[in-house]
Design a protein around this motif. Structure first.
Motif, PDB file in Angstrom:
ATOM      1  N   UNK A 197       0.824  -1.206   0.000  1.00  0.00           N
ATOM      2  CA  UNK A 197       0.000   0.000   0.000  1.00  0.00           C
ATOM      3  C   UNK A 197       0.862   1.263   0.000  1.00  0.00           C
ATOM      4  N   UNK A 198       1.938   1.240   0.776  1.00  0.00           N
ATOM      5  CA  UNK A 198       2.839   2.405   0.818  1.00  0.00           C
ATOM      6  C   UNK A 198       3.514   2.592  -0.541  1.00  0.00           C
ATOM      7  N   UNK A 199       3.913   1.477  -1.169  1.00  0.00           N
ATOM      8  CA  UNK A 199       4.540   1.556  -2.487  1.00  0.00           C
ATOM      9  C   UNK A 199       3.608   2.159  -3.532  1.00  0.00           C
ATOM     10  N   UNK A 200       2.340   1.729  -3.518  1.00  0.00           N
ATOM     11  CA  UNK A 200       1.345   2.283  -4.451  1.00  0.00           C
ATOM     12  C   UNK A 200       1.146   3.778  -4.195  1.00  0.00           C
ATOM     13  N   UNK A 201       1.072   4.142  -2.902  1.00  0.00           N
ATOM     14  CA  UNK A 201       0.877   5.554  -2.541  1.00  0.00           C
ATOM     15  C   UNK A 201       2.060   6.406  -3.001  1.00  0.00           C
ATOM     16  N   UNK A 202       3.283   5.891  -2.823  1.00  0.00           N
ATOM     17  CA  UNK A 202       4.474   6.646  -3.232  1.00  0.00           C
ATOM     18  C   UNK A 202       4.521   6.828  -4.750  1.00  0.00           C
ATOM     19  N   UNK A 203       4.106   5.786  -5.489  1.00  0.00           N
ATOM     20  CA  UNK A 203       4.062   5.898  -6.952  1.00  0.00           C
ATOM     21  C   UNK A 203       3.075   6.977  -7.388  1.00  0.00           C
ATOM     22  N   UNK A 204       1.930   7.028  -6.704  1.00  0.00           N
ATOM     23  CA  UNK A 204       0.928   8.047  -7.042  1.00  0.00           C
ATOM     24  C   UNK A 204       1.444   9.445  -6.715  1.00  0.00           C
ATOM     25  N   UNK A 205       2.071   9.599  -5.550  1.00  0.00           N
ATOM     26  CA  UNK A 205       2.636  10.905  -5.164  1.00  0.00           C
ATOM     27  C   UNK A 205       3.742  11.307  -6.143  1.00  0.00           C
ATOM     28  N   UNK A 206       4.563  10.328  -6.541  1.00  0.00           N
ATOM     29  CA  UNK A 206       5.639  10.577  -7.493  1.00  0.00           C
ATOM     30  C   UNK A 206       5.071  11.051  -8.827  1.00  0.00           C
ATOM     31  N   UNK A 207       3.989  10.416  -9.292  1.00  0.00           N
ATOM     32  CA  UNK A 207       3.344  10.820 -10.539  1.00  0.00           C
ATOM     33  C   UNK A 207       2.787  12.231 -10.459  1.00  0.00           C
ATOM     34  N   UNK A 208       2.185  12.586  -9.323  1.00  0.00           N
ATOM     35  CA  UNK A 208       1.648  13.943  -9.126  1.00  0.00           C
ATOM     36  C   UNK A 208       2.777  14.973  -9.152  1.00  0.00           C
ATOM     37  N   UNK A 209       3.877  14.647  -8.461  1.00  0.00           N
ATOM     38  CA  UNK A 209       5.024  15.570  -8.400  1.00  0.00           C
ATOM     39  C   UNK A 209       5.641  15.778  -9.779  1.00  0.00           C
ATOM     40  N   UNK A 210       5.791  14.693 -10.550  1.00  0.00           N
ATOM     41  CA  UNK A 210       6.354  14.807 -11.892  1.00  0.00           C
ATOM     42  C   UNK A 210       5.469  15.668 -12.790  1.00  0.00           C
ATOM     43  N   UNK A 211       4.143  15.433 -12.711  1.00  0.00           N
ATOM     44  CA  UNK A 211       3.212  16.207 -13.531  1.00  0.00           C
ATOM     45  C   UNK A 211       3.261  17.692 -13.168  1.00  0.00           C
ATOM     46  N   UNK A 212       3.268  17.985 -11.877  1.00  0.00           N
ATOM     47  CA  UNK A 212       3.312  19.378 -11.433  1.00  0.00           C
ATOM     48  C   UNK A 212       4.640  20.038 -11.803  1.00  0.00           C
ATOM     49  N   UNK A 213       5.717  19.266 -11.713  1.00  0.00           N
ATOM     50  CA  UNK A 213       7.033  19.802 -12.073  1.00  0.00           C
ATOM     51  C   UNK A 213       7.094  20.136 -13.564  1.00  0.00           C
ATOM     52  N   UNK A 214       6.499  19.253 -14.387  1.00  0.00           N
ATOM     53  CA  UNK A 214       6.473  19.499 -15.828  1.00  0.00           C
ATOM     54  C   UNK A 214       5.613  20.714 -16.160  1.00  0.00           C
ATOM     55  N   UNK A 215       4.498  20.868 -15.469  1.00  0.00           N
ATOM     56  CA  UNK A 215       3.628  22.037 -15.668  1.00  0.00           C
ATOM     57  C   UNK A 215       4.390  23.320 -15.333  1.00  0.00           C
ATOM     58  N   UNK A 216       5.127  23.291 -14.234  1.00  0.00           N
ATOM     59  CA  UNK A 216       5.913  24.468 -13.826  1.00  0.00           C
ATOM     60  C   UNK A 216       6.965  24.814 -14.868  1.00  0.00           C
TER      61      UNK A 216
END
Length: 225
Positions: A197-216
């Motif tokens: 569950x923690x691994x899945x959560x970290x992957x989702x957070x990582x995906x959000x961070x990458x998307x936001x970083x690309x938007x910036x």
């Protein structure tokens, strides 16, 4: 299709077809993947923001579900008991369901929801005097303790098992229910389950961070024009 129809008949879904659940989940995954992929390839900030917000909502819903599952664990336990007992009643009605129950009882070395006597709910296995079945006061073969030397499964090993004293029952069948055995399995594998569950959560957070970083980065480039 037969398995899914059977699931809807033994649960409290009110006629809801589980196929729709698969369709909705598949549709959400497609939309989310499409938005993230095309948004990154075309540097489309709208799709990237949609992807990160959508992923954030899913993460929040998963977190909420985890908290509710912990808070209402007794209710979930009751629902699991209800579900297993409905499966026991319908044991002989569907071969796929029968195989699923047998696999569960063999894997967790259990019998019934909370004990072997739960098989009284099945018309073939109950101990009433009016029951003319040869399986009366017995249990399915998946409840039987396994002899490592046996190469062929004895499908009649559970016959008359519950007519014996409890001490003798423990020799031939599993007397612990599947709900307690499932709880024990969760406790024994808590680290693995929590890690998944923690691994899945970290992957989702990582995906959000990458998307936001690309938007910036995209917005910073546009601002410099």
């Amino acid at each position: 299709q037969g398995v899914l129809s059977n699931i809807s008949s033994i649960t409290d879904l009110g006629g809801f077809d589980p196929v729709w659940l698969f369709l909705v989940v598949g549709g959400v995954m497609f939309i989310l993947g499409f938005a993230g992929c095309i948004g990154a390839l075309r540097e489309n900030t709208f799709l990237l923001k949609f992807f990160s917000v959508f992923l954030g909502i899913i993460f929040f819903l998963e977190l909420t579900a985890g908290i509710l599952a912990f808070v209402f664990k007794d209710w979930i336990k009751d629902q699991l008991y209800f579900f297993i007992n409905n499966n026991i009643r319908a044991y002989r009605d569907d071969i796929d369901l029968q195989n699923l129950i047998d696999f569960t009882q063999e894997y967790w070395q259990c019998c019934g929801a909370f004990g072997a006597d739960d098989w009284n709910l099945n018309i073939y296995f109950n101990c009433t005097d009016s029951n003319a079945s040869r399986e009366r006061c017995g249990v399915p073969f998946s409840c039987c303790t396994k002899d490592p030397a046996e190469d062929v499964i004895n499908t009649q090993c559970g016959y008359d098992a519950r007519q014996k004293p409890e001490v003798d029952q423990q020799i031939v069948i599993y007397t612990k229910g599947c709900v307690p055995q499932f709880e024990k399995w969760l406790q024994d594998n808590l680290t693995i389950v929590a890690g998944i569950f923690i691994g899945i959560a970290l992957l989702q957070i990582f995906g959000i961070c990458l998307a936001q970083n690309l938007v910036s980065d995209i917005e910073a480039v546009k601002a410099s024009w």
